[in-house]
Motif scaffolding. Structure first.
Motif, PDB file in Angstrom:
ATOM      1  N   ARG A  15      -1.024   3.198  -3.187  1.00 62.42           N
ATOM      2  CA  ARG A  15      -2.121   2.571  -3.921  1.00 62.42           C
ATOM      3  C   ARG A  15      -1.603   1.936  -5.206  1.00 62.42           C
ATOM      4  NH1 ARG A  15      -4.974   6.731  -4.217  1.00 62.42           N
ATOM      5  NH2 ARG A  15      -6.145   6.445  -2.277  1.00 62.42           N
ATOM      6  N   THR A  16      -0.724   2.628  -5.883  1.00 63.77           N
ATOM      7  CA  THR A  16      -0.151   2.098  -7.127  1.00 63.77           C
ATOM      8  C   THR A  16       0.652   0.825  -6.868  1.00 63.77           C
ATOM      9  OG1 THR A  16      -0.036   4.331  -8.024  1.00 63.77           O
ATOM     10  CG2 THR A  16       1.296   2.640  -9.110  1.00 63.77           C
ATOM     11  N   ASP A  17       1.491   0.889  -5.812  1.00 63.85           N
ATOM     12  CA  ASP A  17       2.305  -0.291  -5.476  1.00 63.85           C
ATOM     13  C   ASP A  17       1.416  -1.467  -5.078  1.00 63.85           C
ATOM     14  OD1 ASP A  17       4.511   1.208  -5.995  1.00 63.85           O
ATOM     15  OD2 ASP A  17       4.965   1.672  -3.871  1.00 63.85           O
ATOM     16  N   ALA A  18       0.371  -1.229  -4.270  1.00 62.18           N
ATOM     17  CA  ALA A  18      -0.505  -2.317  -3.811  1.00 62.18           C
ATOM     18  C   ALA A  18      -1.244  -2.957  -4.978  1.00 62.18           C
ATOM     19  CB  ALA A  18      -1.511  -1.778  -2.776  1.00 62.18           C
ATOM     20  N   GLN A  19      -1.766  -2.140  -5.897  1.00 57.97           N
ATOM     21  CA  GLN A  19      -2.487  -2.687  -7.042  1.00 57.97           C
ATOM     22  C   GLN A  19      -1.565  -3.515  -7.916  1.00 57.97           C
ATOM     23  OE1 GLN A  19      -5.777  -2.355  -7.364  1.00 57.97           O
ATOM     24  NE2 GLN A  19      -5.617  -3.830  -9.037  1.00 57.97           N
ATOM     25  N   SER A  20      -0.349  -3.034  -8.082  1.00 56.62           N
ATOM     26  CA  SER A  20       0.622  -3.795  -8.879  1.00 56.62           C
ATOM     27  C   SER A  20       0.929  -5.139  -8.229  1.00 56.62           C
ATOM     28  CB  SER A  20       1.902  -2.961  -9.031  1.00 56.62           C
ATOM     29  OG  SER A  20       2.885  -3.707  -9.708  1.00 56.62           O
ATOM     30  N   GLN A  49      -0.176  17.669   1.679  1.00 56.48           N
ATOM     31  CA  GLN A  49       0.402  17.390   0.366  1.00 56.48           C
ATOM     32  C   GLN A  49       1.278  16.135   0.403  1.00 56.48           C
ATOM     33  OE1 GLN A  49       2.464  20.736  -1.243  1.00 56.48           O
ATOM     34  NE2 GLN A  49       2.957  19.753  -3.182  1.00 56.48           N
ATOM     35  N   LEU A  50       2.049  15.983   1.469  1.00 56.11           N
ATOM     36  CA  LEU A  50       2.920  14.801   1.603  1.00 56.11           C
ATOM     37  C   LEU A  50       2.085  13.521   1.763  1.00 56.11           C
ATOM     38  CD1 LEU A  50       5.750  13.629   1.925  1.00 56.11           C
ATOM     39  CD2 LEU A  50       5.603  14.119   4.386  1.00 56.11           C
ATOM     40  N   VAL A  51       1.019  13.580   2.562  1.00 59.87           N
ATOM     41  CA  VAL A  51       0.167  12.395   2.772  1.00 59.87           C
ATOM     42  C   VAL A  51      -0.488  11.963   1.469  1.00 59.87           C
ATOM     43  CG1 VAL A  51      -1.947  11.590   3.904  1.00 59.87           C
ATOM     44  CG2 VAL A  51      -0.227  12.822   5.221  1.00 59.87           C
ATOM     45  N   GLU A  52      -1.012  12.892   0.695  1.00 61.43           N
ATOM     46  CA  GLU A  52      -1.655  12.561  -0.575  1.00 61.43           C
ATOM     47  C   GLU A  52      -0.675  11.900  -1.524  1.00 61.43           C
ATOM     48  OE1 GLU A  52      -4.752  12.644  -1.414  1.00 61.43           O
ATOM     49  OE2 GLU A  52      -5.382  13.456   0.531  1.00 61.43           O
ATOM     50  N   ALA A  53       0.514  12.428  -1.566  1.00 67.37           N
ATOM     51  CA  ALA A  53       1.529  11.840  -2.457  1.00 67.37           C
ATOM     52  C   ALA A  53       1.870  10.409  -2.037  1.00 67.37           C
ATOM     53  CB  ALA A  53       2.776  12.717  -2.449  1.00 67.37           C
ATOM     54  N   MET A  54       1.984  10.195  -0.726  1.00 66.72           N
ATOM     55  CA  MET A  54       2.295   8.849  -0.234  1.00 66.72           C
ATOM     56  C   MET A  54       1.137   7.876  -0.473  1.00 66.72           C
ATOM     57  SD  MET A  54       4.269   9.728   3.327  1.00 66.72           S
ATOM     58  CE  MET A  54       4.582   8.012   3.656  1.00 66.72           C
ATOM     59  N   LYS A  55      -0.120   8.354  -0.341  1.00 63.95           N
ATOM     60  CA  LYS A  55      -1.284   7.497  -0.592  1.00 63.95           C
ATOM     61  C   LYS A  55      -1.295   7.036  -2.045  1.00 63.95           C
ATOM     62  CE  LYS A  55      -4.701   9.104   2.798  1.00 63.95           C
ATOM     63  NZ  LYS A  55      -6.006   9.810   2.958  1.00 63.95           N
ATOM     64  N   ALA A  56      -1.094   7.947  -2.966  1.00 58.96           N
ATOM     65  CA  ALA A  56      -1.115   7.590  -4.387  1.00 58.96           C
ATOM     66  C   ALA A  56      -0.029   6.568  -4.714  1.00 58.96           C
ATOM     67  CB  ALA A  56      -0.943   8.846  -5.232  1.00 58.96           C
ATOM     68  N   GLU A  57       1.153   6.793  -4.146  1.00 57.41           N
ATOM     69  CA  GLU A  57       2.262   5.854  -4.403  1.00 57.41           C
ATOM     70  C   GLU A  57       1.961   4.474  -3.824  1.00 57.41           C
ATOM     71  OE1 GLU A  57       7.095   5.545  -3.632  1.00 57.41           O
ATOM     72  OE2 GLU A  57       5.951   7.284  -2.932  1.00 57.41           O
TER      73      GLU A  57
END
Length: 526
Positions: free
Chosen positions: A174-179, A164-172
């Motif tokens: 990915r969002t930061d990288a795309q931005s 659960q922690l890894v998935e949350a960190m991946k999403a965050e």
């Protein structure tokens, strides 16, 4: 008075006969003695010779034995010296070996000592490792107990919490990288055009040389109008010889103290100008002298072309260029591209390429070299059917230029695919140099091309040695070899050339075809 005694004749005769007999007996005795004692004498001489030979042989034998003894003693001494040297070397080697053995024994002792120390350290580490393993087991046991307690409190296992922690960190992330990527792309789009313009403007500011526009007419100044008559010659033979030797139309009109040299080729005009200058200064103007001076001036101009190429390479800091490429660079001085001097244009392109390459972090020297050579196909007489970019690339490959330079030359008009980062720089620099207001004139280039095509059409016929387009393309003079073309053939030849030009070319007005056939007979009085 004394009385003379009278000797009888018989007595006188007897005494003379006795003397003769005595002499004869003496001679016979000598001969008999020689015959008797000759073998003995010869035997005595032979014995003497044999004795001398034996004596001489003994002397030679003794001398050889003496020399052999000396040689033996010398060899013996050298051998003893060699043995002594070898013994000394062996003794030194033995001493060194003993020293090495001593050092080795010392090193062995030190190694043994180090091994004992290492063994002690190893034992100590083993004890410490046992203690660490014991502590680690205790830590793992305590950690498992704590995890069990946390899982009981949280209501989920440790693996589930980790996922659960890894998935949350991946999403965050990915969002930061795309931005971040979007921000960078927007900034790049905003700054790309501005940065490109800045590089181009800086390049043009740093390379703004004067542009030379070549005309189709050269004015030759003279001191007085009397020189015009000498240049024309009797019945115009001098001016005809000049035009035939140089391919330049010489216009002698009412213009005071000036003669016009008209030709589309700047090299021909320069040859004619220099030849006229030497002829006028020398004063001897006649057909034979004209041909001699024109030939000499052509050789001098070739040397000047080579010197111009060398000076250009030195000014630009380009080294190691093949001598044939240097000559082609020098010939650019006498060529134009749409009215723009080709050498000046190539220097501009070289400097612009170097500036842009430096701004972009590329190899400036390679870019400058490619920029200088990008138009060498325009000054080469080889394979005129190819586009000048492809011909230039072919020449560069022939003289072992680097592949990226050859590609930049061949692709600067997009005839082939660009394979290096230098190629687009050369294309852009060529466009920058040619696009400046007033740099080029399209009309002159098309005019020169039309005259060259006209000359090449006439040169394609058998027996034609030289062709010159004069009077702004209104007349084509064709010089043929007298051995290959007869007087009857020249009429047919002029008609065929005129018909081919009429069918294949577009031109204003009409073109006069003049075929010249000249026979010469040369002999030398010795």
């Amino acid at each position: 008075m004394k009385t003379l005694s009278i000797i009888p004749l018989e007595a006188v005769a007897f005494s003379a006969l006795s003397i003769i007999l005595m002499v004869a007996a003496l001679l016979i005795g000598i001969a008999l003695g020689y015959l008797i004692f000759r073998p003995m004498i010869l035997k005595s001489k032979k014995a003497k010779i044999i004795v001398e030979a034996q004596k001489e042989g003994e002397d030679i034998k003794k001398e050889k034995i003496f020399q052999a003894k000396e040689k033996f003693l010398q060899l013996k001494a050298e051998h003893e010296q060699f043995i002594t040297n070898k013994n000394n070397i062996l003794r030194d080697a033995e001493n060194k070996l003993k020293q090495k053995e001593i050092q080795f024994a010392q090193q062995v002792g030190e190694v043994n000592k180090k091994e004992r120390e290492i063994e002690a350290i190893r034992n100590n580490l083993k004890v410490q490792a046992d203690l660490v393993a014991k502590k680690s087991e205790e830590y793992d046991k305590l950690r498992r107990d704590e995890i069990i307690k946390i899982e009981n409190i949280a209501g989920m296992s440790a693996e589930e919490a980790k996922k659960q922690l890894v998935e949350a960190m991946k999403a965050e992330a990915r969002t930061d990288a795309q931005s971040y990527i979007n921000d960078v792309m927007d900034e790049a789009r905003q700054n790309a055009t501005k940065e490109a313009k800045r590089i181009v403007i800086n390049t043009i500011q740093r390379t703004a040389p004067e542009v030379a526009i070549e005309n189709a007419v050269t004015v030759f100044n003279i001191d007085s109008d009397e020189v015009k008559g000498r240049i024309i010659g009797r019945e115009g033979r001098n001016i005809r010889a000049l035009e035939a030797a140089t391919g330049v139309e010489i216009v002698v009109d009412d213009t005071p103290e000036a003669i016009l040299l008209s030709a589309f080729d700047p090299v021909r005009r320069e040859v004619a100008r220099l030849a006229l200058h030497q002829l006028v200064a020398d004063g001897r103007i006649h057909p034979a002298r004209i041909e001699e001076v024109v030939s000499k001036v052509q050789k001098q101009l070739e040397d000047e072309i080579l010197e111009t190429g060398k000076r250009t390479c030195i000014d630009l800091g380009i080294h190691g260029l093949n001598i044939e490429l240097v000559k082609l660079v020098g010939r650019m001085k006498y060529r134009s591209s749409y009215g723009q001097n080709l050498l000046q244009h190539s220097r501009e392109v070289a400097n612009i390429c170097a500036t842009m390459a430096s701004e972009l972090g590329l190899n400036a020297k390679v870019a400058k070299r490619a920029g200088l050579l990008h138009d060498i196909g325009k000054v080469s007489d080889e394979d005129a059917e190819l586009p000048h970019a492809m011909l230039g690339m072919k020449i560069a490959e022939k003289y072992k230029e680097k592949p990226e330079i050859c590609n930049a030359i061949g692709s600067h008009h997009e005839e082939i695919e660009m394979t290096s980062l230098i190629s687009p720089l050369v294309m852009v620099a060529d466009a920058i140099s040619g696009a400046r207001p007033g740099a080029r004139r399209e009309v002159i280039e098309s005019y020169i091309k039309r005259l060259k095509d006209m000359e090449n059409i006439a040169l394609s016929y058998q027996g034609v040695t030289k062709t010159y387009a004069i009077q702004a393309g209104r007349e084509l003079r064709v010089i043929v070899g007298s051995e290959q073309v007869s007087d009857k053939d020249i009429e047919m030849l002029s008609a065929e050339i005129a018909k081919k030009i009429q069918n294949e070319m577009t031109y204003p007005g009409q073109v006069k075809i003049t075929v010249i056939r000249e026979s010469r007979s040369v002999a030398y009085a010795k």
